[in-house]
Write a protein that holds these residues in place. Structure first.
Motif, mmCIF file in Angstrom:
data_model
loop_
_atom_site.group_PDB
_atom_site.id
_atom_site.type_symbol
_atom_site.label_atom_id
_atom_site.label_comp_id
_atom_site.label_asym_id
_atom_site.label_seq_id
_atom_site.Cartn_x
_atom_site.Cartn_y
_atom_site.Cartn_z
ATOM 1 N N GLU A 120 -99.939 -59.661 -38.473
ATOM 2 C CA GLU A 120 -99.200 -58.878 -37.479
ATOM 3 C C GLU A 120 -100.024 -58.798 -36.201
ATOM 4 O O GLU A 120 -101.183 -58.386 -36.224
ATOM 5 N N GLU A 142 -96.033 -60.560 -31.286
ATOM 6 C CA GLU A 142 -94.759 -60.594 -32.002
ATOM 7 C C GLU A 142 -93.823 -59.450 -31.650
ATOM 8 O O GLU A 142 -92.631 -59.511 -31.947
ATOM 9 N N GLU A 195 -89.816 -58.304 -32.794
ATOM 10 C CA GLU A 195 -89.846 -57.637 -34.095
ATOM 11 C C GLU A 195 -90.003 -56.132 -33.927
ATOM 12 O O GLU A 195 -91.023 -55.647 -33.430
ATOM 13 N N GLU A 196 -89.000 -55.379 -34.334
ATOM 14 C CA GLU A 196 -89.075 -53.920 -34.280
ATOM 15 C C GLU A 196 -90.096 -53.434 -35.310
ATOM 16 O O GLU A 196 -90.011 -53.791 -36.480
ATOM 17 N N HIS A 214 -92.356 -51.093 -37.914
ATOM 18 C CA HIS A 214 -92.206 -49.972 -38.826
ATOM 19 C C HIS A 214 -92.994 -48.791 -38.294
ATOM 20 O O HIS A 214 -93.914 -48.937 -37.496
ATOM 21 N N GLY A 250 -83.317 -55.560 -33.249
ATOM 22 C CA GLY A 250 -84.637 -56.082 -33.563
ATOM 23 C C GLY A 250 -85.397 -56.659 -32.392
ATOM 24 O O GLY A 250 -86.546 -57.099 -32.547
ATOM 25 N N THR A 286 -81.958 -62.860 -32.087
ATOM 26 C CA THR A 286 -82.138 -61.765 -33.036
ATOM 27 C C THR A 286 -83.598 -61.641 -33.421
ATOM 28 O O THR A 286 -84.363 -62.604 -33.360
ATOM 29 N N GLY A 287 -83.972 -60.455 -33.834
ATOM 30 C CA GLY A 287 -85.334 -60.212 -34.299
ATOM 31 C C GLY A 287 -85.314 -59.426 -35.580
ATOM 32 O O GLY A 287 -84.257 -59.060 -36.090
ATOM 33 N N LYS A 288 -86.499 -59.152 -36.101
ATOM 34 C CA LYS A 288 -86.608 -58.356 -37.317
ATOM 35 C C LYS A 288 -86.454 -56.870 -36.967
ATOM 36 O O LYS A 288 -86.902 -56.437 -35.926
ATOM 37 N N THR A 289 -85.796 -56.120 -37.860
ATOM 38 C CA THR A 289 -85.652 -54.692 -37.675
ATOM 39 C C THR A 289 -86.390 -53.965 -38.772
ATOM 40 O O THR A 289 -86.864 -54.576 -39.743
ATOM 41 N N ASN A 290 -86.464 -52.649 -38.656
ATOM 42 C CA ASN A 290 -87.120 -51.854 -39.688
ATOM 43 C C ASN A 290 -86.116 -51.246 -40.650
ATOM 44 O O ASN A 290 -86.427 -50.325 -41.394
#
Length: 203
Positions: free
Chosen positions: A115, A119, A123-124, A126, A166, A198-202
Motif C-alpha cells: 500500500e 494508489e 483506491e478509497e 479503509h 472508489g 472505477t477504483g476500489k472502495t471500502n
C-alpha cells in the motif's frame, strides 16, 4: 468500440484535476494508472504556480511500480522555480527496500510493501489504513472524517480526500502557507460517475 474501450480501461486510465485556490486555478494534477504485463504503475504529476508575495513555480512528480501487488520500485522529485528541492528513489532488494533521499541511502526493513500513497487516487482507503510514503520514508495513517472522506497527516500538513465510486474526486490540502484543493475535472468526473473509470472502495 466496446472492445477498444475495454482495452483502454484495462491498460491505461487517467484522472485530471484542477488545482484551485481562492476560486482560481493555480495549476493541474494528472494521475495515471498503467497496466503493462504483470506490472502496474501509478504516475502522479502536479504543476502549480503559487503567489505568496512572490511567484513560486512548483512541480511534484511521483512514479511507483507494483508487481503481483508488491511495490518493486519508485522515483519522485519536487522542484521550486526549476530547482530540485528533494529527490527520492526506492527499489526492492532481496531482504529489504533501498530508499535514497537526496543521495542518502537507507534500508527499510520491509519485504512486502503493498500500500502506497501513489494508489490513493484510485483506491478509497479503509478507516485507519496505512500507506507507505517514499517521500517521507515511513508509513502514514488515514483517519475517516466523514462520508467517503479520509484525512491523511504528514510532516508537510494535512490532506482530506473525498471519494466517489472508489475514485478520489477532491483533495483539500492544508499547509502552513496556504490551503487549496485538487478538484476532478468535469470530463474525468463524468467518466467516474458512468463507471468508465472505477477504483476500489471500502464497502
Amino acid at each position: 468500440m466496446t472492445l477498444l474501450f475495454a482495452y483502454t480501461s484495462l491498460y491505461g486510465q487517467t484522472l485530471n484535476y484542477d488545482v484551485i485556490r481562492n476560486d482560481k486555478s493555480m495549476g493541474q494534477t494528472v494521475v495515471k494508472r498503467i497496466l503493462k504485463g504483470d506490472e502496474l504503475t501509478y504516475h502522479l504529476n502536479t504543476k502549480t504556480e503559487l503567489r505568496v508575495i512572490f511567484l513560486f513555480d512548483i512541480e511534484y512528480d511521483l512514479k511507483e511500480t507494483f508487481k503481483n501487488g508488491k511495490l518493486i520500485s519508485g522515483t519522485g522529485f519536487n522542484t521550486l522555480n526549476g530547482s530540485v528541492q528533494k529527490e527520492t528513489q526506492m527499489a526492492l532488494k532481496e531482504k529489504f527496500y533501498e530508499l535514497v533521499i537526496d543521495g542518502i541511502r537507507t534500508e527499510i526493513n520491509e519485504t512486502n510493501i503493498t500500500e502506497s500513497v501513489s494508489e490513493i487516487y484510485f483506491e478509497e482507503p479503509h478507516h485507519s489504513k496505512r500507506v507507505f510514503s517514499a517521500y517521507f520514508g515511513r508509513y502514514l495513517n488515514f483517519e475517516k472524517v466523514g462520508e467517503r472522506q479520509y484525512s491523511l497527516t504528514s510532516p508537510d500538513g494535512t490532506n482530506v480526500y473525498t471519494y466517489e465510486n472508489g475514485i478520489c474526486t477532491k483533495v483539500k490540502v492544508t499547509r502552513d502557507f496556504a490551503t487549496f484543493e485538487f478538484i476532478l475535472k468535469p470530463e474525468s468526473l463524468l467518466a467516474v460517475r458512468n463507471k468508465q473509470i472505477t477504483g476500489k472502495t471500502n464497502d
